[in-house]
Structures are given as C-alpha cells and as structure tokens.
Design an enzyme around this catalytic site. Structure first.
Site, short mmCIF file in Angstrom:
data_model
loop_
_atom_site.label_atom_id
_atom_site.label_comp_id
_atom_site.label_asym_id
_atom_site.label_seq_id
_atom_site.Cartn_x
_atom_site.Cartn_y
_atom_site.Cartn_z
N CYS A 182 -81.45 -127.34 -2.33
CA CYS A 182 -81.31 -128.78 -2.11
C CYS A 182 -81.41 -129.08 -0.61
CB CYS A 182 -79.98 -129.28 -2.66
SG CYS A 182 -79.86 -129.15 -4.45
N SER A 210 -82.72 -133.25 -1.59
CA SER A 210 -81.99 -133.92 -2.67
C SER A 210 -80.50 -133.77 -2.43
CB SER A 210 -82.39 -133.28 -4.02
OG SER A 210 -81.60 -133.79 -5.06
#
Length: 563
Positions: free
Chosen positions: A435, A466
């Site tokens: 991420c 993200s």
C-alpha cells in the site's frame, strides 16, 4: 467487622479517571509497573490456605474492568450498585458501603479488604471508621483537560492535603518505593500510609485549622435552626450521636480538602487537523467505488506534512497503539514475512491478509501466516528468489535499507536515497501488494553540529498508492522509521511528507458510526518521541529503547479491519 484498606493510583492533579466521548479511561498510558503493583497487593493472601482478598468496587468502575481481572480466585469482588444485579462466582452485588464491609468481613479465609474505587466509593471509604491503610501510587503526570473531557474523576484528597495530614500526624507514611517508567518518562511513587488517629482525626483537624473550637461546633441547619454542641458533653466513641455528628464534620473537612488544582490546557492549532480535514474532504467530495475488497468512498491525490521536531504524529483523536506500530515496522526492517512473529507479540493486523482462505483465494502456495515477498523482503532482499517465510535470505538480493543508511552517512546530499517496495516481478507472489511503496530521504546538514552531536536533520517523503484513512497507521510508521534512521545516523528528525494517491474510507466504517465519532472529536498535541540509545545495527532496536512522552489520546474507536 474487619478493617479495610484503600488502593489507588492518582496523577499529579489528583485525577484517577476521565470520561471522553462516553468512555471512561485512566488519565495516563498503560503503566506495567503500576499494574504489577496492584496485582501483587490485591492477590497476596499471605499464609492463609485458600485465602482470599475482598475487593470493594463501585458499579461504574466494575463495568470498566476486563473479565481477566474479574475472575481471579484470590480476589472476591463486592460491587456496590443501586440496582438489582445477578451475582457471579467471583462477585456479589450490594446496595451500600457498610453492607459491602459487612459481607467482606464474613468471607471464609479472608486475608484483607481493599477498596479500589471509583471516586464516590473512595470518598465513603476515607470517611469510614474502619479505614486502616492507604496504598497510593503517585503517577507523575498531568492529563490535558480540554473540551474533549466530559468528566474528571478526582481522588477526594489532593497530594498537598495528604502531605499536610502526615505533617499533622493524621496519617503516617510507612514506606515509599520509586520507579521510573522510562518508555513513558513517568515517575511512579508507590506509597503505603497508616491511619493514625482513626475517626478522631477529622474533628482534631477542624479544631486546629478552622475557626470552630470544642465549645461550639455548629451542626446542620434544619427547620428548627442551628444547634450548638460541646465536645465535652458526649462520650463520642459510645453514642449514636457521635456517628451522626461525625458524618457532618467529615463533610466539612472534605469540603476543605477537595479544592481542585487540575491543569487546563487551552486548545491550540494542531498538525493532526490536516488528517481531520482529509476525512471531511472524503466524506464531502469522495466518489463511491466498488473495489477489490469492499465499497469505499475515495478521493485521488492528497498530501500531509509534519514537522517531526515538534512531535511524533500518532493519532490523538482516537487511541492508537505505539507498540503494535513499532513491532510491525521492526518486522519489516528485519526483512521478516512470517505473521506468527507479530502474533507472538500480540500484533494481529496481518492475520486476515495471511489466513489460509485469503491465500487460497489468490492462489498463493504458502502456509497460513506467510505474506510472500512483501514489504520487509523487498526492503532487505530486493531481487532474491522467494521461497517461503521460514527460509533465510541472508546475503541475497539488494539490502535497500542499509544502502540508504550508508548514503545518509557518507553522501548526505545525494538525491537518490530511496527505498522502493514496488517490485513488479514479485507482485503476483505477494499476499498484498504494498500500500505504501516508496520512502525517499533527504538530509539538511547544519553549519555546526549541535551540542548533542547531531549533524543535521533527516527528511522523509512517503508515497502511498492506497490508504485506509481510518486506520491511519502509515503516517506514524513513516515518522517512526525516520526517527530511527535519524538517530542511527546522528541526525535530528526533520520534515515528513505523506503523499497518497487513493485516500479512502470504507463504507462499513461509515455505516458503523466510526467516522461520525471521529469527526465529533478535537485533536491534541502530539507526544514527544525520544530514542534512548544508538544500536550497532538498525535491526537491533526494541520497543523499550523508545520514550514516548505525553501521549493522551481520545478513546479508541472500534472498526473492523477490511482484508
């Protein structure tokens, strides 16, 4: 009936509890030494075979205690409650404090009776004729009293009043042991007091410290007016009159003792407001998306910026978990991919993303708890061939972290100091694609080193594809990594920039009310983070090497982690 003791932990401002957003909590971080002290005092039954200590506790305090505390064989809990409740194996409900003392005194194999709070129960106990000892922990900290705090629970006596009572020989300090919780930088003083003058101390205190004397104690004013009494007219220890009189007189004494000196901290602009604004922006402008794992509300492109010299950016509007954040980061720093290592340390953030069902869903051939060549593997062994989480990869691949440290130390103005976790050739082998995938570092050298030997400051730019915004760990993780590397390279922590592509909130977190709870709150000042020493290798740091001072977050917010 048997005499009893009080046991309490009290901060500098005589605060024993706070209520924020409907939740009661202690006004200090978890203090292992104090918990061990409490456990030792209240479970030690001496030489009595199958002995038991009676614990007297108010209903509200009882509700905050975990089941692991409630169900201990060497403690029997007596809960004072106005309402009718169902008794259990290790507890009984009563209506009054005297009923609690009477029942405790009747227990078989009884060793000691302890009163453990809360504030109203302590007040009753301090005024009671059977009080024998006080076991007090002076927690050397102050709680920030701000608009978040709905209620402050004080111990009925301030520390200055306790000291005056000792000076006047009402109490005697029998023992004191000091311990320093280095990780929180909080001094604890474990004190044991004996009550010297039993009930009579209250009357004597008033005679010496107020305008009242033994010839004209004034009673409560009722319908028939005031009534004066002379102390010489009564045998106070044998008449019912004395106990009624004593209740009145102790109320007067406690009015004198109850002046509050709590510290009120004015609200200031705090860096965490950036995070709150991000949450508001997502809620107001976010686009609803059906993503890989759930429905989200998302925005694209956002940036946060923090000056690490002014505080450690860990969430204060909800409780975060410094040790869990540290252990996960060190797990990555050590190049580990075995989730059981985290689980043994009580960290479970990777459980769902490494479960057998999750791995099977993505056709990954690993045993449960193996995340594949993810974060730590790419940080320390980029390019090595991954087998499983049990294999040693020492000496294989590229050690990006050590190369960064070498550049920071030997070529600090290099513009290529970077850790890249996005290895395209390994993405389909990972349980979860990174991420956060890129750390970039920059060094600003000082003209002259500081007196502590710091040569400059280390800046960090974290890039993230993200971000589960409610969880909010990544900012803190990047800050902690910056602190660790800076300390390791004789630098101060500098600026942290956190850039996010897809910043999202899960719809389930909105529906559960977690986000609305968050947005009702106000942030507080960030704590200070100090690293106590410098280790030979970056891998060698332990949580006890950190000092996190003045971390006073709002209560935690429950939210399910989405895998």
């Amino acid at each position: 009936m048997k005499k009893f003791n009080i046991i309490a932990a009290i901060n500098n401002d005589s605060i024993i509890g706070v209520k924020e957003y409907g939740t009661f909590s202690m006004p200090w971080p978890y203090l292992k030494d104090d918990m061990n002290h409490f456990r030792k005092i209240t479970t030690d039954t001496g030489s009595i075979e199958s002995g038991v200590n009676a614990i007297i506790v108010g209903f509200n305090t009882w509700q905050t205690l975990p089941s692991s505390y409630r169900n201990i064989r060497s403690r029997f809990n007596i809960v004072i409650s106005r309402d009718d409740e169902t008794d259990g194996q290790f507890h009984k409900y009563v209506k009054t404090f005297d009923e609690a003392i009477e029942f405790a005194s009747s227990l078989t194999n009884l060793n000691e009776i302890f009163v453990i709070g809360g504030g109203v129960i302590y007040d009753l106990a301090l005024k009671h004729k059977l009080l024998d000892k006080l076991y007090l922990t002076h927690v050397g900290s102050n709680y920030p009293i701000d608009d978040n705090v709905e209620k402050v629970v004080h111990f009925p006596l301030t520390w200055s009043k306790i000291e005056k009572m000792c000076d006047s020989n009402f109490l005697e300090l029998d023992s004191e042991i000091s311990k320093h919780d280095i990780g929180k930088n909080i001094l604890l003083r474990f004190q044991e007091y004996s009550v010297k003058k039993e009930l009579y101390w209250a009357i004597e205190y008033l005679k010496k410290n107020t305008s009242l004397d033994n010839k004209g104690i004034i009673g409560d004013k009722g319908a028939t007016g005031s009534k004066g009494y002379s102390l010489e007219q009564h045998d106070y220890y044998s008449t019912e009159y004395f106990w009624n009189f004593y209740e009145f007189i102790t109320r007067k004494v406690f009015d004198l003792f109850n002046s509050s000196n709590e510290i009120s901290i004015p609200s200031e602009e705090c860096p965490e407001n950036q995070y709150i604004e991000l949450v508001k922006t997502i809620m107001e402008k976010g686009i609803v998306k059906q993503t890989r794992n759930s429905i989200t509300k998302s925005i694209f492109g956002y940036q946060l910026k923090y000056d690490l010299s002014k505080g450690y950016p860990i969430q204060t509007i909800k409780r975060s978990y410094p040790k869990a954040i540290f252990e996960e980061l060190m797990w990555m720093i050590r190049g580990q991919t075995d989730v059981s290592i985290l689980q043994k340390k009580g960290v479970h953030v990777w459980d769902k993303n490494s479960s057998k069902d999750f791995l099977s869903k993505y056709n990954l051939p690993y045993e449960e708890g193996d995340i594949g060549p993810g974060y730590g593997f790419q940080m320390r062994y980029w390019g090595a061939e991954y087998t499983d989480c049990k294999t040693s990869y020492q000496g294989q691949g590229i050690d990006q972290l050590n190369k960064c440290i070498e550049s920071i130390q030997n070529n600090p103005h290099d513009r290529r100091i970077m850790i890249n976790l996005w290895n395209c050739s390994d993405l389909d082998k990972m349980a979860l694609a990174p991420c956060h995938f890129c750390y970039m570092f920059g060094v600003d050298l000082y003209e002259v080193p500081t007196t502590s030997g710091k040569k400059g400051r280390l800046n960090c730019h974290l890039v993230q594809r993200s971000w589960d915004v409610l969880l909010g760990w990544n900012t803190t993780t990047a800050a902690l990594l910056t602190y660790l590397i800076a300390n390791h390279c004789d630098l101060d922590p500098g600026i942290l920039v956190h850039s996010i592509s897809d910043a999202h909130i899960y719809q389930s977190h909105i529906d559960s009310g977690a986000i609305s709870q968050l947005l009702q709150r106000k942030c507080r000042k960030f704590p200070n983070l100090v690293i106590r020493n410098k280790k030979e290798k970056i891998d060698d740091y332990e949580f006890d090497d950190l000092i996190i001072e003045n971390y006073y977050p709002c209560p935690s917010i429950s939210a399910e982690m989405i895998a």
